[in-house]
Motif scaffolding. Structure first.
Motif, PDB file in Angstrom:
ATOM      1  N   ALA A   1       0.838  -1.206   0.000  1.00  0.00           N
ATOM      2  CA  ALA A   1       0.000   0.000   0.000  1.00  0.00           C
ATOM      3  C   ALA A   1       0.873   1.256   0.000  1.00  0.00           C
ATOM      4  N   CYS A   2       1.955   1.213   0.740  1.00  0.00           N
ATOM      5  CA  CYS A   2       2.873   2.349   0.793  1.00  0.00           C
ATOM      6  C   CYS A   2       3.603   2.514  -0.535  1.00  0.00           C
ATOM      7  N   LEU A   3       4.029   1.410  -1.147  1.00  0.00           N
ATOM      8  CA  LEU A   3       4.667   1.482  -2.464  1.00  0.00           C
ATOM      9  C   LEU A   3       3.716   2.090  -3.493  1.00  0.00           C
ATOM     10  N   GLU A   4       2.448   1.717  -3.411  1.00  0.00           N
ATOM     11  CA  GLU A   4       1.433   2.291  -4.319  1.00  0.00           C
ATOM     12  C   GLU A   4       1.352   3.800  -4.134  1.00  0.00           C
ATOM     13  N   ARG A   5       1.298   4.254  -2.896  1.00  0.00           N
ATOM     14  CA  ARG A   5       1.230   5.700  -2.626  1.00  0.00           C
ATOM     15  C   ARG A   5       2.479   6.405  -3.137  1.00  0.00           C
ATOM     16  N   LEU A   6       3.642   5.812  -2.869  1.00  0.00           N
ATOM     17  CA  LEU A   6       4.899   6.426  -3.313  1.00  0.00           C
ATOM     18  C   LEU A   6       5.005   6.485  -4.834  1.00  0.00           C
ATOM     19  N   SER A   7       4.335   5.570  -5.532  1.00  0.00           N
ATOM     20  CA  SER A   7       4.405   5.559  -7.000  1.00  0.00           C
ATOM     21  C   SER A   7       3.759   6.801  -7.623  1.00  0.00           C
ATOM     22  N   HIS A   8       3.079   7.599  -6.807  1.00  0.00           N
ATOM     23  CA  HIS A   8       2.439   8.837  -7.283  1.00  0.00           C
ATOM     24  C   HIS A   8       3.255  10.082  -6.918  1.00  0.00           C
ATOM     25  N   CYS A   9       4.521   9.884  -6.543  1.00  0.00           N
ATOM     26  CA  CYS A   9       5.333  11.014  -6.080  1.00  0.00           C
ATOM     27  C   CYS A   9       5.757  11.945  -7.210  1.00  0.00           C
ATOM     28  N   LYS A  10       5.600  11.502  -8.464  1.00  0.00           N
ATOM     29  CA  LYS A  10       5.997  12.319  -9.608  1.00  0.00           C
ATOM     30  C   LYS A  10       4.942  12.271 -10.695  1.00  0.00           C
ATOM     31  N   LYS A  11       4.945  13.294 -11.551  1.00  0.00           N
ATOM     32  CA  LYS A  11       4.034  13.326 -12.697  1.00  0.00           C
ATOM     33  C   LYS A  11       4.265  12.114 -13.583  1.00  0.00           C
ATOM     34  N   ALA A  12       5.510  11.766 -13.790  1.00  0.00           N
ATOM     35  CA  ALA A  12       5.875  10.623 -14.642  1.00  0.00           C
ATOM     36  C   ALA A  12       7.158  10.021 -14.105  1.00  0.00           C
TER      37      ALA A  12
ATOM     38  N   ASP B   1       1.310  19.260  -8.883  1.00  0.00           N
ATOM     39  CA  ASP B   1       2.350  20.274  -8.692  1.00  0.00           C
ATOM     40  C   ASP B   1       2.788  20.464  -7.244  1.00  0.00           C
ATOM     41  N   VAL B   2       2.628  19.423  -6.437  1.00  0.00           N
ATOM     42  CA  VAL B   2       3.186  19.410  -5.084  1.00  0.00           C
ATOM     43  C   VAL B   2       4.636  18.953  -5.218  1.00  0.00           C
ATOM     44  N   PRO B   3       5.577  19.612  -4.545  1.00  0.00           N
ATOM     45  CA  PRO B   3       6.957  19.116  -4.613  1.00  0.00           C
ATOM     46  C   PRO B   3       7.016  17.644  -4.190  1.00  0.00           C
ATOM     47  N   ALA B   4       7.701  16.844  -4.984  1.00  0.00           N
ATOM     48  CA  ALA B   4       7.757  15.400  -4.745  1.00  0.00           C
ATOM     49  C   ALA B   4       8.345  15.077  -3.379  1.00  0.00           C
ATOM     50  N   ASP B   5       9.338  15.844  -2.953  1.00  0.00           N
ATOM     51  CA  ASP B   5       9.925  15.566  -1.640  1.00  0.00           C
ATOM     52  C   ASP B   5       8.923  15.815  -0.513  1.00  0.00           C
ATOM     53  N   GLU B   6       8.070  16.828  -0.658  1.00  0.00           N
ATOM     54  CA  GLU B   6       7.022  17.071   0.349  1.00  0.00           C
ATOM     55  C   GLU B   6       6.023  15.919   0.369  1.00  0.00           C
ATOM     56  N   TYR B   7       5.665  15.428  -0.796  1.00  0.00           N
ATOM     57  CA  TYR B   7       4.740  14.297  -0.899  1.00  0.00           C
ATOM     58  C   TYR B   7       5.321  13.064  -0.195  1.00  0.00           C
ATOM     59  N   VAL B   8       6.565  12.738  -0.489  1.00  0.00           N
ATOM     60  CA  VAL B   8       7.215  11.574   0.119  1.00  0.00           C
ATOM     61  C   VAL B   8       7.363  11.788   1.626  1.00  0.00           C
ATOM     62  N   ARG B   9       7.726  12.996   2.017  1.00  0.00           N
ATOM     63  CA  ARG B   9       7.863  13.336   3.440  1.00  0.00           C
ATOM     64  C   ARG B   9       6.560  13.053   4.190  1.00  0.00           C
ATOM     65  N   GLU B  10       5.435  13.430   3.594  1.00  0.00           N
ATOM     66  CA  GLU B  10       4.135  13.221   4.240  1.00  0.00           C
ATOM     67  C   GLU B  10       3.789  11.730   4.310  1.00  0.00           C
ATOM     68  N   VAL B  11       4.011  10.999   3.235  1.00  0.00           N
ATOM     69  CA  VAL B  11       3.691   9.564   3.211  1.00  0.00           C
ATOM     70  C   VAL B  11       4.488   8.804   4.265  1.00  0.00           C
ATOM     71  N   LEU B  12       5.754   9.182   4.467  1.00  0.00           N
ATOM     72  CA  LEU B  12       6.652   8.402   5.327  1.00  0.00           C
ATOM     73  C   LEU B  12       6.979   9.073   6.665  1.00  0.00           C
ATOM     74  N   ASP B  13       6.315  10.195   6.985  1.00  0.00           N
ATOM     75  CA  ASP B  13       6.547  10.895   8.263  1.00  0.00           C
ATOM     76  C   ASP B  13       8.013  11.287   8.450  1.00  0.00           C
ATOM     77  N   ILE B  14       8.617  11.825   7.424  1.00  0.00           N
ATOM     78  CA  ILE B  14      10.032  12.199   7.465  1.00  0.00           C
ATOM     79  C   ILE B  14      10.170  13.563   8.149  1.00  0.00           C
ATOM     80  N   PRO B  15      11.098  13.675   9.113  1.00  0.00           N
ATOM     81  CA  PRO B  15      11.313  14.960   9.787  1.00  0.00           C
ATOM     82  C   PRO B  15      11.751  16.055   8.810  1.00  0.00           C
ATOM     83  N   LEU B  16      11.408  17.288   9.133  1.00  0.00           N
ATOM     84  CA  LEU B  16      11.674  18.422   8.244  1.00  0.00           C
ATOM     85  C   LEU B  16      13.151  18.641   7.948  1.00  0.00           C
TER      86      LEU B  16
END
Length: 178
Positions: A55-66, A125-140
């Motif tokens: 499920a997490c891999l599926e979410r991460l697969s949307h981190c970029k337009k392509a 148009d969300v920065p990909a790093d912000e998207y990944v940060r949110e999915v994985l709870d990465i510290p700022l």
């Protein structure tokens, strides 16, 4: 692999994976390779998140337009992060670790592909790093450089053909030198 030259010739980006899972030994080997990557002044500014949850891999697969859709079919993703406060060359340090993971994957007979996250955007148009940060709870304070998708190869790719080497990009002693 018997020789490093064979390893770099046969390592090709793999965007198609089988459904076979990785063994614990394979995952440990990949993560050991990441942790052995050199860093400037031995700062070890990098950190890694190993993701095998589908499920997490599926979410991460949307981190970029392509260029990331195949991640949902990978057995493992290694998210490569670094702390810019620990090293001013965190991008280089994390890049070296990323390629170490890929070379180890190839040495194990696995396929891999680098997914660039830094300076990329989602389809919204969300920065990909912000998207990944949110999915994985990465510290700022940590920056996301890449995601390395890994799995059993779902297709065959021919080794790099040396007749395609661009020798014109090599300069001796000075630019334009021969």
């Amino acid at each position: 692999m018997e020789k490093f030259s064979d390893l770099i010739r046969t390592r090709r980006s793999m965007r198609k994976f089988t459904s076979e899972e990785l063994t614990q030994e394979e995952v440990v080997s990949l993560l050991k390779a990441a942790l052995m990557a050199p860093t400037s002044k031995r700062s070890n500014s990098w950190q890694f998140i190993a993701v095998d949850d589908k499920a997490c891999l599926e979410r991460l697969s949307h981190c970029k337009k392509a260029g990331a859709d195949f991640l949902k079919d990978a057995a493992l993703a290694v998210v490569v992060l670094a702390d810019p406060l620990a090293s001013d060359v965190w991008i280089e340090d994390a890049s070296i670790a990323s390629i170490y993971i890929q070379l180890q994957a190839e040495d194990l007979g696995l396929g891999s592909c680098w997914i660039q996250v830094r300076e990329r955007f989602t389809s919204d148009d969300v920065p990909a790093d912000e998207y990944v940060r949110e999915v994985l709870d990465i510290p700022l304070q940590l920056q996301v450089l890449s995601i390395i998708a890994i799995g059993h190869k779902g297709m065959e790719r021919k080794p790099f053909d040396e007749k395609h080497l661009q020798w014109e990009k090599i300069h001796i002693n000075k630019y334009g030198g021969k």
